[in-house]
Design a protein around this motif. Structure first.
Motif, PDB file in Angstrom:
ATOM      1  N   PRO A 262     -12.215  -4.561 -10.640  1.00  0.00           N
ATOM      2  CA  PRO A 262     -13.441  -4.462  -9.835  1.00  0.00           C
ATOM      3  C   PRO A 262     -14.570  -3.729 -10.553  1.00  0.00           C
ATOM      4  CG  PRO A 262     -11.514  -3.952  -8.503  1.00  0.00           C
ATOM      5  CD  PRO A 262     -11.044  -4.022  -9.928  1.00  0.00           C
ATOM      6  N   TRP A 263     -14.246  -2.684 -11.302  1.00  0.00           N
ATOM      7  CA  TRP A 263     -15.284  -1.944 -12.022  1.00  0.00           C
ATOM      8  C   TRP A 263     -15.992  -2.844 -13.034  1.00  0.00           C
ATOM      9  CZ3 TRP A 263     -16.912   2.873 -10.808  1.00  0.00           C
ATOM     10  CH2 TRP A 263     -16.083   3.644  -9.987  1.00  0.00           C
ATOM     11  N   VAL A 264     -15.218  -3.601 -13.782  1.00  0.00           N
ATOM     12  CA  VAL A 264     -15.805  -4.492 -14.782  1.00  0.00           C
ATOM     13  C   VAL A 264     -16.562  -5.636 -14.121  1.00  0.00           C
ATOM     14  CG1 VAL A 264     -15.298  -6.099 -16.665  1.00  0.00           C
ATOM     15  CG2 VAL A 264     -14.068  -3.922 -16.520  1.00  0.00           C
ATOM     16  N   ALA A 265     -15.934  -6.260 -13.122  1.00  0.00           N
ATOM     17  CA  ALA A 265     -16.546  -7.416 -12.464  1.00  0.00           C
ATOM     18  C   ALA A 265     -17.846  -7.050 -11.766  1.00  0.00           C
ATOM     19  CB  ALA A 265     -15.561  -8.023 -11.461  1.00  0.00           C
ATOM     20  N   TYR A 266     -17.805  -5.981 -10.972  1.00  0.00           N
ATOM     21  CA  TYR A 266     -19.019  -5.576 -10.256  1.00  0.00           C
ATOM     22  C   TYR A 266     -20.069  -5.012 -11.210  1.00  0.00           C
ATOM     23  CZ  TYR A 266     -16.437  -6.208  -5.894  1.00  0.00           C
ATOM     24  OH  TYR A 266     -15.721  -6.745  -4.845  1.00  0.00           O
ATOM     25  N   GLY A 267     -19.616  -4.386 -12.290  1.00  0.00           N
ATOM     26  CA  GLY A 267     -20.553  -3.887 -13.284  1.00  0.00           C
ATOM     27  C   GLY A 267     -21.342  -5.012 -13.931  1.00  0.00           C
ATOM     28  N   ILE A 268     -20.641  -6.084 -14.301  1.00  0.00           N
ATOM     29  CA  ILE A 268     -21.306  -7.246 -14.887  1.00  0.00           C
ATOM     30  C   ILE A 268     -22.264  -7.877 -13.886  1.00  0.00           C
ATOM     31  CG2 ILE A 268     -20.933  -9.597 -15.743  1.00  0.00           C
ATOM     32  CD1 ILE A 268     -18.339  -8.604 -17.026  1.00  0.00           C
ATOM     33  N   ALA A 269     -21.836  -7.944 -12.626  1.00  0.00           N
ATOM     34  CA  ALA A 269     -22.699  -8.519 -11.588  1.00  0.00           C
ATOM     35  C   ALA A 269     -23.988  -7.711 -11.441  1.00  0.00           C
ATOM     36  CB  ALA A 269     -21.953  -8.578 -10.257  1.00  0.00           C
ATOM     37  N   GLY A 270     -23.849  -6.391 -11.416  1.00  0.00           N
ATOM     38  CA  GLY A 270     -25.026  -5.548 -11.281  1.00  0.00           C
ATOM     39  C   GLY A 270     -25.969  -5.676 -12.466  1.00  0.00           C
ATOM     40  N   LEU A 271     -25.415  -5.703 -13.673  1.00  0.00           N
ATOM     41  CA  LEU A 271     -26.242  -5.837 -14.869  1.00  0.00           C
ATOM     42  C   LEU A 271     -26.943  -7.196 -14.904  1.00  0.00           C
ATOM     43  CD1 LEU A 271     -23.925  -4.237 -17.584  1.00  0.00           C
ATOM     44  CD2 LEU A 271     -26.061  -3.303 -16.665  1.00  0.00           C
ATOM     45  N   THR A 272     -26.261  -8.219 -14.425  1.00  0.00           N
ATOM     46  CA  THR A 272     -26.879  -9.544 -14.370  1.00  0.00           C
ATOM     47  C   THR A 272     -28.085  -9.526 -13.450  1.00  0.00           C
ATOM     48  OG1 THR A 272     -24.729 -10.603 -14.754  1.00  0.00           O
ATOM     49  CG2 THR A 272     -26.496 -11.988 -13.871  1.00  0.00           C
TER      50      THR A 272
ATOM     51  N   ASP B 183     -30.525 -11.124 -22.872  1.00  0.00           N
ATOM     52  CA  ASP B 183     -30.277 -12.541 -23.151  1.00  0.00           C
ATOM     53  C   ASP B 183     -28.782 -12.850 -23.195  1.00  0.00           C
ATOM     54  OD1 ASP B 183     -32.950 -13.124 -23.245  1.00  0.00           O
ATOM     55  OD2 ASP B 183     -33.090 -13.088 -25.446  1.00  0.00           O
ATOM     56  N   GLN B 184     -27.975 -11.859 -23.517  1.00  0.00           N
ATOM     57  CA  GLN B 184     -26.532 -12.052 -23.565  1.00  0.00           C
ATOM     58  C   GLN B 184     -25.890 -11.894 -22.190  1.00  0.00           C
ATOM     59  OE1 GLN B 184     -25.161 -13.110 -26.456  1.00  0.00           O
ATOM     60  NE2 GLN B 184     -27.280 -13.020 -27.179  1.00  0.00           N
ATOM     61  N   ILE B 185     -26.508 -11.115 -21.326  1.00  0.00           N
ATOM     62  CA  ILE B 185     -25.936 -10.841 -20.002  1.00  0.00           C
ATOM     63  C   ILE B 185     -26.380 -11.863 -18.966  1.00  0.00           C
ATOM     64  CG2 ILE B 185     -25.832  -9.148 -18.126  1.00  0.00           C
ATOM     65  CD1 ILE B 185     -26.262  -6.974 -20.213  1.00  0.00           C
ATOM     66  N   GLU B 186     -27.610 -12.303 -19.049  1.00  0.00           N
ATOM     67  CA  GLU B 186     -28.194 -13.195 -18.029  1.00  0.00           C
ATOM     68  C   GLU B 186     -27.368 -14.446 -17.731  1.00  0.00           C
ATOM     69  OE1 GLU B 186     -30.462 -16.681 -16.742  1.00  0.00           O
ATOM     70  OE2 GLU B 186     -29.742 -16.287 -18.777  1.00  0.00           O
ATOM     71  N   PRO B 187     -26.731 -15.095 -18.747  1.00  0.00           N
ATOM     72  CA  PRO B 187     -25.959 -16.315 -18.450  1.00  0.00           C
ATOM     73  C   PRO B 187     -24.765 -16.108 -17.535  1.00  0.00           C
ATOM     74  CG  PRO B 187     -26.538 -16.234 -20.780  1.00  0.00           C
ATOM     75  CD  PRO B 187     -26.878 -14.895 -20.209  1.00  0.00           C
ATOM     76  N   PHE B 188     -24.339 -14.857 -17.304  1.00  0.00           N
ATOM     77  CA  PHE B 188     -23.233 -14.633 -16.371  1.00  0.00           C
ATOM     78  C   PHE B 188     -23.601 -15.128 -14.966  1.00  0.00           C
ATOM     79  CE2 PHE B 188     -21.572 -11.666 -19.548  1.00  0.00           C
ATOM     80  CZ  PHE B 188     -20.221 -11.915 -19.452  1.00  0.00           C
ATOM     81  N   GLY B 189     -24.872 -15.156 -14.652  1.00  0.00           N
ATOM     82  CA  GLY B 189     -25.310 -15.625 -13.352  1.00  0.00           C
ATOM     83  C   GLY B 189     -25.650 -17.094 -13.323  1.00  0.00           C
TER      84      GLY B 189
ATOM     85  N   ASP C 282     -34.849  -9.526  -3.761  1.00  0.00           N
ATOM     86  CA  ASP C 282     -34.181 -10.823  -3.960  1.00  0.00           C
ATOM     87  C   ASP C 282     -32.801 -10.619  -4.561  1.00  0.00           C
ATOM     88  OD1 ASP C 282     -36.578 -12.028  -3.205  1.00  0.00           O
ATOM     89  OD2 ASP C 282     -37.236 -12.322  -5.270  1.00  0.00           O
ATOM     90  N   VAL C 283     -32.752  -9.758  -5.582  1.00  0.00           N
ATOM     91  CA  VAL C 283     -31.508  -9.492  -6.290  1.00  0.00           C
ATOM     92  C   VAL C 283     -30.503  -8.810  -5.369  1.00  0.00           C
ATOM     93  CG1 VAL C 283     -30.458  -8.153  -8.160  1.00  0.00           C
ATOM     94  CG2 VAL C 283     -32.581  -9.414  -8.556  1.00  0.00           C
ATOM     95  N   TRP C 284     -30.964  -7.822  -4.626  1.00  0.00           N
ATOM     96  CA  TRP C 284     -30.081  -7.088  -3.727  1.00  0.00           C
ATOM     97  C   TRP C 284     -29.472  -7.992  -2.669  1.00  0.00           C
ATOM     98  CZ3 TRP C 284     -27.102  -3.149  -2.728  1.00  0.00           C
ATOM     99  CH2 TRP C 284     -26.809  -2.791  -1.406  1.00  0.00           C
TER     100      TRP C 284
ATOM    101  N   SER D  93     -38.028 -17.680  -4.866  1.00  0.00           N
ATOM    102  CA  SER D  93     -37.571 -16.375  -5.333  1.00  0.00           C
ATOM    103  C   SER D  93     -36.438 -15.775  -4.511  1.00  0.00           C
ATOM    104  CB  SER D  93     -38.749 -15.383  -5.350  1.00  0.00           C
ATOM    105  OG  SER D  93     -38.411 -14.203  -6.035  1.00  0.00           O
ATOM    106  N   PHE D  94     -36.397 -16.056  -3.217  1.00  0.00           N
ATOM    107  CA  PHE D  94     -35.465 -15.372  -2.317  1.00  0.00           C
ATOM    108  C   PHE D  94     -34.391 -16.314  -1.791  1.00  0.00           C
ATOM    109  CE2 PHE D  94     -34.003 -13.919   1.798  1.00  0.00           C
ATOM    110  CZ  PHE D  94     -33.806 -12.565   1.601  1.00  0.00           C
ATOM    111  N   PRO D  95     -33.106 -15.915  -1.911  1.00  0.00           N
ATOM    112  CA  PRO D  95     -32.596 -14.780  -2.683  1.00  0.00           C
ATOM    113  C   PRO D  95     -32.343 -15.182  -4.124  1.00  0.00           C
ATOM    114  CG  PRO D  95     -30.806 -15.785  -1.495  1.00  0.00           C
ATOM    115  CD  PRO D  95     -32.040 -16.572  -1.142  1.00  0.00           C
ATOM    116  N   SER D  96     -31.855 -14.264  -4.940  1.00  0.00           N
ATOM    117  CA  SER D  96     -31.567 -14.554  -6.341  1.00  0.00           C
ATOM    118  C   SER D  96     -30.273 -15.339  -6.468  1.00  0.00           C
ATOM    119  CB  SER D  96     -31.458 -13.242  -7.135  1.00  0.00           C
ATOM    120  OG  SER D  96     -30.917 -13.472  -8.415  1.00  0.00           O
ATOM    121  N   GLY D  97     -30.369 -16.559  -6.995  1.00  0.00           N
ATOM    122  CA  GLY D  97     -29.178 -17.389  -7.172  1.00  0.00           C
ATOM    123  C   GLY D  97     -28.248 -16.860  -8.244  1.00  0.00           C
ATOM    124  N   HIS D  98     -28.817 -16.344  -9.339  1.00  0.00           N
ATOM    125  CA  HIS D  98     -27.989 -15.761 -10.395  1.00  0.00           C
ATOM    126  C   HIS D  98     -27.152 -14.607  -9.833  1.00  0.00           C
ATOM    127  CE1 HIS D  98     -30.310 -18.087 -13.234  1.00  0.00           C
ATOM    128  NE2 HIS D  98     -29.698 -17.526 -14.273  1.00  0.00           N
ATOM    129  N   SER D  99     -27.791 -13.749  -9.057  1.00  0.00           N
ATOM    130  CA  SER D  99     -27.095 -12.586  -8.506  1.00  0.00           C
ATOM    131  C   SER D  99     -25.992 -13.014  -7.554  1.00  0.00           C
ATOM    132  CB  SER D  99     -28.089 -11.662  -7.781  1.00  0.00           C
ATOM    133  OG  SER D  99     -29.083 -11.209  -8.674  1.00  0.00           O
TER     134      SER D  99
END
Length: 278
Positions: free
Chosen positions: A219-229, A111-117, A243-245, A191-197
């Motif tokens: 890049p490590w932090v930014a892409y890490g957050i993107a992947g977790l989202t 719930d804390q990570i999802e809003p990044f997208g 969809d996410v990929w 569903s396709f593709p994922s807008g949040h992602s």
């Protein structure tokens, strides 16, 4: 996501800013190096018709990029397509995995990570712009404008693709191969593709392009957050893994193309200045 983008556009259109490129310089002969400086090759945008036109030009450039691909680009496409195929085959299994591994703690984290997208990414870009204007920081203003342009263009492409590929969401369907005809208005087939992602990867790639060279951790932090989202969208059963990929890949490709175009334009400007000085 719509509200966040609306606020972003409102802020960007409310003032003035300048866009500049990375700190790289164009190599010139020794006889002219003294007369041509890196600052001479900068392309600066004011929020007016010129800037809005540049968005349209970048959109055309991005859409046309596949026509100018080299061998390595087709290899990357093959990797993306291959992973997409694997995920399509495993979409149902991935859904079942996340469905059977729910917990109160994990839900509180997602719930804390999802809003990044959704909200965080557009607000981050808007906040960069405001901070840049207040602090008279041209680099920060530049970053916000480039990120905003990337976000607008990627959203246009994403919305077009989603209106054509009407894939059923895993929330409503067990089969990952449930599709409606193009341009239908059924919200269950979005569903396709994922807008949040796509959104979070667009901003993550912009941050990596802007600050990754001087700060390798970005890049490590930014892409890490993107992947977790993206993972949160699977956990919440809102999207299939494919969809996410594809959303992540599309956001990355679009933003890379826009920054590439910006560097090409500045290179052309440098070559013109060089020609005049010879």
């Amino acid at each position: 996501m719509r509200s966040g983008l609306a606020i972003l556009l409102l802020i960007l259109l409310s003032g003035y800013a300048y866009a500049q490129s990375d700190s790289s310089t164009t190599a010139v002969p020794d006889s002219t190096a003294a007369s041509i400086h890196s600052s001479d090759t900068l392309i600066r945008y004011r929020i007016n018709g010129v800037y809005l036109k540049s968005i349209w030009q970048d959109l055309k450039y991005t859409v046309a990029r596949p026509a100018h691909w080299e061998k390595r680009d087709y290899i990357r496409l093959g990797v993306v397509a291959g992973v997409t195929g694997v995920l399509l085959a495993g979409d149902y299994g991935v859904k079942q995995f996340f469905t059977h591994h729910q917990s109160n703690f994990t839900t509180s984290v997602t719930d804390q990570i999802e809003p990044f997208g959704n909200a965080y990414s557009p607000y981050l870009v808007a906040g960069m712009y405001v901070a840049g204007v207040i602090a008279h920081d041209r680099n920060l203003e530049h970053g916000s404008l480039m990120a905003a342009k990337s976000l607008v263009i990627s959203t246009v492409i994403y919305a077009t693709l989603k209106s054509i590929v009407r894939r059923g969401r895993p929330t409503y369907y067990d089969s990952p191969f449930n599709f409606d005809p193009p341009f239908t208005n059924d919200k269950q087939h979005t569903s396709f593709p994922s807008g949040h992602s796509l959104t979070v990867m667009t901003v993550a790639t912009a941050m990596a392009e802007l600050y990754g060279k001087d700060h390798p951790w970005v890049p490590w932090v930014a892409y890490g957050i993107a992947g977790l989202t993206g993972v949160t969208r699977l956990y919440e059963n809102r999207h299939w893994s494919s969809d996410v990929w594809v959303g992540l890949a599309l956001g990355h490709f679009v933003t890379k193309s826009i920054f590439r175009h910006h560097r090409e334009l500045e290179h052309k400007k440098a070559m013109k200045l060089l020609a005049v000085s010879l």
